[in-house]
Design an enzyme around this catalytic site. Structure first.
Site, PDB file in Angstrom:
ATOM      1  N   TYR A 103       0.834  -1.201   0.000  1.00 42.46           N
ATOM      2  CA  TYR A 103       0.000   0.000   0.000  1.00 42.46           C
ATOM      3  C   TYR A 103       0.873   1.257   0.000  1.00 42.46           C
ATOM      4  O   TYR A 103       0.676   2.176  -0.807  1.00 42.46           O
ATOM      5  CB  TYR A 103      -0.924  -0.012   1.210  1.00 42.46           C
ATOM      6  CG  TYR A 103      -1.765   1.240   1.345  1.00 42.46           C
ATOM      7  CD1 TYR A 103      -2.779   1.523   0.433  1.00 42.46           C
ATOM      8  CD2 TYR A 103      -1.562   2.138   2.402  1.00 42.46           C
ATOM      9  CE1 TYR A 103      -3.555   2.663   0.551  1.00 42.46           C
ATOM     10  CE2 TYR A 103      -2.334   3.274   2.528  1.00 42.46           C
ATOM     11  CZ  TYR A 103      -3.332   3.540   1.606  1.00 42.46           C
ATOM     12  OH  TYR A 103      -4.100   4.678   1.728  1.00 42.46           O
ATOM     13  N   LYS A 107       1.283   4.220  -2.903  1.00 36.80           N
ATOM     14  CA  LYS A 107       1.009   5.627  -2.609  1.00 36.80           C
ATOM     15  C   LYS A 107       2.212   6.499  -2.946  1.00 36.80           C
ATOM     16  O   LYS A 107       2.083   7.598  -3.498  1.00 36.80           O
ATOM     17  CB  LYS A 107       0.621   5.798  -1.136  1.00 36.80           C
ATOM     18  CG  LYS A 107      -0.813   5.394  -0.828  1.00 36.80           C
ATOM     19  CD  LYS A 107      -1.801   6.313  -1.537  1.00 36.80           C
ATOM     20  CE  LYS A 107      -3.233   6.088  -1.112  1.00 36.80           C
ATOM     21  NZ  LYS A 107      -4.184   6.962  -1.838  1.00 36.80           N
ATOM     22  N   GLY A 282     -53.626  23.055  39.169  1.00 40.18           N
ATOM     23  CA  GLY A 282     -53.875  23.267  40.589  1.00 40.18           C
ATOM     24  C   GLY A 282     -52.810  22.730  41.512  1.00 40.18           C
ATOM     25  O   GLY A 282     -52.879  22.930  42.737  1.00 40.18           O
TER      26      GLY A 282
END
Length: 369
Positions: A103, A107, A282
């Site tokens: 790889y 590159k 209330g």
């Protein structure tokens, strides 16, 4: 400006194109595996800037590294030369380009090809050696450990970390995109012969997994991660993007009685607690005071009154509140206080307290207003 993006359907490509459109760049040529060579030739004829993001990360055969990372770069540059287009070209390389593996070698070959192209044509080239990139839309079980961890932990699947002490350098996808758009505008961050994303986060794999597990647990704990830490903030955003689409919501524990309900929403050690209080018509809640604990009340629906009486005084102070006019009422220390629903519908109040409720030290003293 006409912009060519190769790898348009990839992780970085999708994020980049989305932000380019946000910033009103409209002429974007998207190149992906399905794009034919005739289209690429046209794109290379017309482009004013090229983001070359396409590449091979996880091939079936290692020979595909050179085909994808060197061969495609060669095809792209030949098309630019054929069309006599010397526009700037950015290429996404990797920090592995210095390593002796298939790889990294592929590159590095792509980088060298681009530098030679620049010498030959005079074109401006920008080579980015990215470390690990993380963020939304990254494919799990592919080439990103962070994406895989997020995907698995969000689905309660096992996570395997052989060595938790391994240190990794990470860049966040938004930082990558911001840097690439700066490069498009001629303001790239150049360091020597290469370009870099300015903000890099360094952390161990074990720490990443621990953080992701804490994000998962935060739903049950009603907590929020420390957003003052920039990496935690980015990782949390990333984690949420991997939630299964049927798991976006989660339940809260509602404490319900005849008066209404009280539900803790968010708890943080640094910034206190946010809760949702619902009061029936209330109903009066409260009638207590605090030494140090303080709160903020925001009525978002219904109408009522918040009453105060300073300890040792007979004077009662009243603040009338309703969801039609949003206003925050501070609850100072040393004042006994209550909140009464004066309307005919439920009154919803967002309440912030500066600290968690501690049953061992509640700092809450009953006293009628």
């Amino acid at each position: 400006m006409k912009i060519l993006v190769t790898g348009a359907k990839g992780f970085i490509g999708k994020n980049l194109i989305a932000e380019l459109r946000n910033q009103n760049y409209t002429d974007i040529f998207e190149y992906c595996k399905e794009t034919n060579h005739e289209q690429l030739d046209q794109y290379c004829r017309e482009a004013d800037f090229v983001f070359h993001l396409a590449g091979v990360n996880r091939p079936k055969d290692q020979s595909e590294f050179m085909d994808g990372n060197y061969g495609l770069t060669s095809t792209l540059l030949e098309a630019l030369k054929k069309n006599q287009n010397t526009c700037p070209v950015m290429i996404s390389s990797s920090i592995q380009a210095v390593l002796d593996n298939p790889y990294g070698i592929s590159k590095k070959a792509g980088e060298d090809l681009l530098f030679e192209y620049s010498k030959e044509t005079g074109a401006k080239v920008l080579v980015y050696r990215f470390p690990n990139v993380f963020g939304k839309w990254c494919k799990p079980n592919y080439n990103s450990a962070v994406a895989t961890f997020c995907h698995n932990i969000a689905r309660e699947l096992p996570v395997t970390v052989n060595d938790p002490s391994v240190v990794v350098n990470l860049v966040y996808i938004d930082g990558v995109v911001e840097e690439l758009i700066r490069a498009l505008q001629g303001n790239e961050n150049m360091v020597g012969d290469f370009c870099e994303v300015p903000v890099v986060h360094t952390i161990t794999l074990g720490e990443i997994v621990d953080l992701l597990n804490s994000f998962k647990n935060s739903r049950e704990e009603r907590s929020i991660p420390d957003m003052s830490n920039s990496f935690t903030k980015k990782l949390y955003s990333t984690y949420l993007s991997y939630l299964p689409e049927d798991k976006f919501s989660y339940d809260l524990k509602m404490n319900v009685d005849h008066r209404g309900s009280f539900t803790e929403f968010i708890k943080t050690a640094e910034r206190g607690q946010v809760s949702v209080n619902i009061s029936k018509p209330g109903i009066t809640k409260g009638n207590h005071w605090h030494h140090t604990k303080n709160e903020k009340f925001l009525v978002v629906s219904g109408e009522g009154v918040i009453r105060f009486r300073k300890i040792g005084s007979d004077e009662v102070i009243e603040y009338f509140v309703n969801g039609e006019k949003l206003e925050v009422v501070d609850i100072p220390t040393g004042y006994t206080h209550n909140i009464e629903n004066l309307g005919d519908t439920d009154m919803v109040t967002i309440m912030w307290a500066n600290e968690f409720f501690d049953p061992e030290k509640p700092d809450t003293y009953f006293l009628e207003v």
